[in-house]
Design a protein around this motif. Structure first.
Motif, short mmCIF file in Angstrom:
data_model
loop_
_atom_site.label_atom_id
_atom_site.label_comp_id
_atom_site.label_asym_id
_atom_site.label_seq_id
_atom_site.Cartn_x
_atom_site.Cartn_y
_atom_site.Cartn_z
N CYS A 1 -7.66 -0.32 -1.75
CA CYS A 1 -6.57 -1.16 -2.26
C CYS A 1 -6.88 -2.58 -1.86
CB CYS A 1 -5.21 -0.75 -1.73
SG CYS A 1 -3.93 -1.90 -2.31
N PRO B 1 -3.06 -0.28 6.02
CA PRO B 1 -1.61 -0.20 6.23
C PRO B 1 -0.99 1.17 6.00
CG PRO B 1 -2.16 -2.15 4.98
CD PRO B 1 -3.43 -1.37 5.12
N CYS C 1 -0.67 2.07 -4.85
CA CYS C 1 -0.96 2.12 -3.42
C CYS C 1 0.27 2.60 -2.66
CB CYS C 1 -1.37 0.74 -2.92
SG CYS C 1 -1.74 0.75 -1.16
N ALA D 1 -5.12 -5.24 -2.05
CA ALA D 1 -4.03 -6.09 -1.54
C ALA D 1 -4.15 -6.29 -0.03
CB ALA D 1 -2.68 -5.51 -1.89
N HIS D 2 -4.35 -5.19 0.72
CA HIS D 2 -4.49 -5.31 2.16
C HIS D 2 -5.62 -4.45 2.71
CE1 HIS D 2 -0.10 -5.98 1.24
NE2 HIS D 2 -0.50 -7.16 1.64
N THR E 1 2.53 -1.06 -6.39
CA THR E 1 1.52 -2.03 -6.83
C THR E 1 0.20 -1.30 -7.07
OG1 THR E 1 0.92 -2.57 -4.54
CG2 THR E 1 2.59 -3.94 -5.58
N ALA F 1 -6.63 -1.25 2.28
CA ALA F 1 -6.55 0.17 2.62
C ALA F 1 -7.73 0.92 2.01
CB ALA F 1 -5.24 0.76 2.10
N HIS G 1 1.13 1.95 0.21
CA HIS G 1 1.64 0.97 1.17
C HIS G 1 2.97 0.39 0.71
CE1 HIS G 1 1.15 -3.23 3.18
NE2 HIS G 1 2.05 -2.50 3.79
#
Ligand code: FES
Ligand SMILES: [Fe+2]
Lengths: 317, 119
Positions: free
Chosen positions: B71, B89, B46, B73-74, B52, B76, B48
């Motif tokens: 993604c 992000p 990613c 994680a946050h 990761t 995206a 961002h």
């Protein structure tokens, strides 16, 4: 204003079924169709993103739709209503909770807490020089152990203006800053808890505003490890950890999730009162963790039993 | 035969995107998606944080509607066709394309022309 801490996080998600399964595998229990709870009843609620009854999403589309705080009693709700009504609308909802929007656009709820008082032992440790915490012949672990989340711990937001966020929670809701990362943001705790933080802000550009992660407290570091290992075994992917933070001293293990944010397990956080002076340090790997481990599939420094040792070799039917 | 690493049969992508670990790094580093007859491949990183991987579980690279790479994680969101982040992000940044070619219904990672997408 006796705010105790987060009581419920309400999500509008892309894949409801995946989120519900994730919540169960994380160790929460289904209290009803939407609500998944820890042992004390605090938890999360999962709805489809297009559910018409949810508070509106942030323009960024972050899945967090509302953060509900538990307070000690009705008088606290009245005090919050009086304070926030000075400059914004405060709705009273059918369930008696109140709802308002903070200075950054996050929807907040406040309710008289319904969390159960837990009476559970902490992880017990034996150490030379200290009285044993576990008695004789009491074994600490078994292969089957999987830690269960005890209570909703904290939530972390990406925010476009952390001084504004910090000022709102401090001046209007009585939160205290316990520590801070320079140019990034503060760790904050409300007046009704001694936990190092229930809230942390990370300064970002406006298009990133939203939830970064949320987490539940576990009974100790071993519970973090067993619950995280259980997630790995179920095919979920670690984001960061396991490790131990410096600010707050909490053990951590973060997993990516279908909620569009990370979901953490944490344990053994520092407690503070008003005599504490907030520390400040530069952000970065060096100041974020005392140590960081990385998961590896179970392994031991030995091969199969030597020939003639008896017993079945690993993998034998 | 290209200088490359075999990833999978084309037909395996019909079920959904797949992650691969062609360089034996211990975690997936390439994701491959078949959509409308075209194959798209990106590094599983990613933009961002830049280091990761994307999915919350193996091969969970797409949103529920199947029209965006996610993604976890946050949150995206990236277009499948060019890997551009359209929300989240890293909005405006892109996934890094990976050169792949299809020969005899086999998807190959092209290792001799790194950074250049054959498609
Ligand atoms: S790491 Fe991918 S959106 Fe944050
Ligand atoms: Fe955390």
């Amino acid at each position: 204003m006796n705010i105790i801490g987060p009581e419920l996080l309400i999500f509008g998600v892309d894949d409801v079924a995946a989120c519900k399964q994730f919540a169960l595998d994380y160790g929460l229990t289904a209290a009803d169709e939407h609500r998944y709870v820890a042992l004390d009843g605090t938890g999360i609620e999962i709805y489809p993103a297009d559910d018409a009854d949810l508070p509106a999403a942030l323009p960024t589309g972050s899945a967090i739709r509302k953060t509900v705080y538990g307070v000690a009693e009705q008088a606290d709700l009245d005090a919050i209503t009086a304070e926030l009504s000075k400059d914004r609308e405060v709705k009273t909802l059918a369930d008696g909770s109140i709802e308002a929007v903070d200075d950054l656009g996050f929807v907040l709820g406040f309710m008289v807490t319904q969390r159960k008082t837990l009476e559970l032992p902490a992880e017990a440790v034996n150490a030379p020089g200290a009285a044993p915490q576990r008695g004789l012949n009491i074994t600490a672990v078994s292969k089957e152990d999987v830690g269960t989340p005890r209570t909703l711990s904290h939530v972390v937001y990406f925010v476009p203006d952390f001084p504004k966020a910090e000022a709102f929670y401090r001046d209007r809701l009585g939160f205290v800053t316990t520590d801070r990362f320079t140019h990034v943001g503060p760790f904050m705790r409300p007046a009704g808890t001694t936990d190092h933080h229930t809230l942390f802000f990370i300064q970002t550009p406006p298009h990133m505003q939203g939830i970064e992660h949320f987490t539940f407290h576990m009974g100790g570091p071993t519970d973090v490890m067993t619950a995280g290992t259980n997630m790995v075994n179920k095919g979920y992917q670690s984001f960061w950890g396991p490790g131990r933070h410096i600010f707050g001293s909490n053990w951590f293990w973060y997993f990516k999730s279908p909620f569009g944010c990370n979901m953490e397990f944490d344990a053994d956080m520092d407690l503070h009162d008003d005599s504490w002076t907030a520390r400040e340090s530069m952000p970065g790997a060096d100041n974020s963790q005392v140590f960081l481990l990385q998961y590896r599939e179970k392994w031991a420094p030995m091969g199969p039993p030597p020939p003639g040792a008896g017993g079945k070799p690993p993998g034998a039917p | 035969m290209p200088a490359g690493i075999r990833l999978c049969d084309l037909s395996e992508l019909a079920e959904g995107p797949l992650g691969f670990d062609p360089f034996n790094e211990g975690q997936d580093s390439v994701l491959v998606i078949l959509r409308d007859g075209n194959v798209y491949a990106y590094t599983d990183v990613c933009p961002h944080y830049g280091n990761t991987t994307l999915p919350w579980k193996k091969n969970a690279y797409l949103n529920n509607r199947g029209n965006r790479i996610v993604c976890a994680a946050h949150g995206a969101l990236f277009t499948i066709e060019n890997g551009l982040c359209v929300s989240g992000p890293c909005k405006g940044e892109s996934l890094t394309p990976v050169p792949v070619i299809i020969e005899n219904n086999t998807v190959w990672l092209v290792t001799s022309r790194a950074g250049e997408n054959e498609l």
